[in-house]
Design an enzyme around this catalytic site. Structure first.
Site, short mmCIF file in Angstrom:
data_model
loop_
_atom_site.label_atom_id
_atom_site.label_comp_id
_atom_site.label_asym_id
_atom_site.label_seq_id
_atom_site.Cartn_x
_atom_site.Cartn_y
_atom_site.Cartn_z
N CYS A 120 0.89 -1.17 0.00
CA CYS A 120 0.00 0.00 0.00
C CYS A 120 0.91 1.20 0.00
O CYS A 120 1.50 1.54 1.02
CB CYS A 120 -0.91 0.01 1.23
SG CYS A 120 -1.85 1.55 1.37
N CYS A 123 -0.51 4.33 2.31
CA CYS A 123 -0.53 4.28 3.78
C CYS A 123 -0.10 2.89 4.23
O CYS A 123 1.06 2.52 4.08
CB CYS A 123 -1.89 4.69 4.34
SG CYS A 123 -3.33 3.99 3.49
N SER A 124 -1.02 2.10 4.79
CA SER A 124 -0.61 0.78 5.26
C SER A 124 -1.75 -0.23 5.14
O SER A 124 -1.89 -1.10 5.97
CB SER A 124 -0.12 0.86 6.71
OG SER A 124 -1.16 1.37 7.53
N CYS A 125 -2.59 -0.09 4.10
CA CYS A 125 -3.73 -0.99 3.91
C CYS A 125 -3.24 -2.44 3.87
O CYS A 125 -2.26 -2.75 3.17
CB CYS A 125 -4.47 -0.66 2.62
SG CYS A 125 -5.16 1.01 2.62
#
Lengths: 215, 87
Positions: A120, A123-125
């Site tokens: 991702c 962000c940090s999906c």
């Protein structure tokens, strides 16, 4: 004398002569204060209770890569399930009894000619509701940028060397879907049952930065 | 038939889920995902209309040009329809 350091004094050192490690505490960030403020307001207004918050944290902590490994192992032994998984990975995960909430999951299959890698960049999906919390490196800018710029170099650092004829497909989780890699079943596992197969499936093999263990 | 699209090059302020490294790049629609609330409004608690979301596949050659690590490798991303122009 291993702890004789004549070049400096032992003042401020532990009894064994090593420096004390600094406390791991830092001031709260803006967003940490914001989280506490919003949570306390929600509790004050009766929207949630602290017990409910703690229970949600427990629920998330109980999720682990073992859930995804079970899904992968089922797909390895059951071709019909595998077809359903590739068609709708959320429905297939729920079919196995996993509470994945509103997670919209896509499974991407590694084959002899395709290797998939999940990132991702924004962000940090991560498919947390199936695999639990992501590893720390998954959230770093280094991984997030390099995975799309030089995925093969990143894979080599994880110990995955791909032959040239294998195409790398990077999946950038930019919006509402989350991704899980269905790794290829390792050779020499014909005699293993589903539980033994699941034990070969690592977290990294479902992100694409690793391959399953071999028996 | 593969449907070719180009990601718009606009740079609006605010919460946007279209990565900057893909803006202006041409890819093919890998699959349609259906309608999802527009994050550009949702992020601010505003009423968000549903917008079609697509998975678009780009070659590394298209994204990084001559600097591509392996030109035929690909990157897929989810891009909302209002960010895409059909070619």
């Amino acid at each position: 004398m291993p702890h004789d350091h004549p070049s400096h004094s032992h003042e401020g050192m532990s009894p064994s002569g090593h420096p004390y490690r600094a406390d791991n505490d830092t001031a709260l960030t803006y967003w940490q204060r914001m989280e506490i403020a919003v949570r306390e307001l929600l509790v004050e207004k009766g929207a949630v209770t602290p017990e409910e918050v703690a229970r949600q944290i427990d629920t998330m902590d109980a999720r682990s890569p073992a859930n995804g490994a079970a899904v992968v192992a089922r797909a390895w032994v059951d071709p019909d399930f595998k077809a359903r998984l590739l068609q709708d990975a959320s429905a297939a995960s729920r079919e196995m009894g996993f509470d994945i909430g509103p997670l919209r999951l896509i499974a991407v299959e590694n084959t002899e000619s395709v290797h998939n890698l999940i990132v991702c960049t924004l962000c940090s999906c991560y498919p947390r509701n199936l695999l639990g919390l992501p590893p720390d490196w998954y959230k770093t800018r280094a991984y997030r940028s390099r995975a799309v710029i030089e995925p093969r170099a990143v894979l080599r650092e994880f110990g995955v060397e791909l032959p040239d004829h294998v195409q790398v497909r990077v999946h950038d989780s930019t919006a509402d879907m989350r991704y899980v890699v269905l790794p290829a079943r390792p050779a020499g596992t014909e005699g293993l049952d589903e539980a033994e197969l699941a034990a070969l499936v690592t977290r990294d093999s479902m992100i694409g930065t690793g391959l399953p263990r071999t028996p | 038939m593969t449907e070719r699209v180009r990601v718009k090059t606009m740079m609006p302020p605010g919460h946007v889920r279209t990565p900057a490294y893909l803006r202006g790049k041409v890819g093919v629609i890998e699959r349609e995902l259906g309608g999802f609330s527009n994050p550009e409004q949702l992020a601010y608690g505003l009423p968000a209309e549903e917008r079609p979301l697509y998975r678009v596949r780009f070659t590394m050659e298209e994204v990084w040009g001559a600097a591509a690590e392996t030109p035929t490798d690909t990157v897929d991303a989810e891009i909302f329809g209002h960010w895409l122009e059909r070619l």
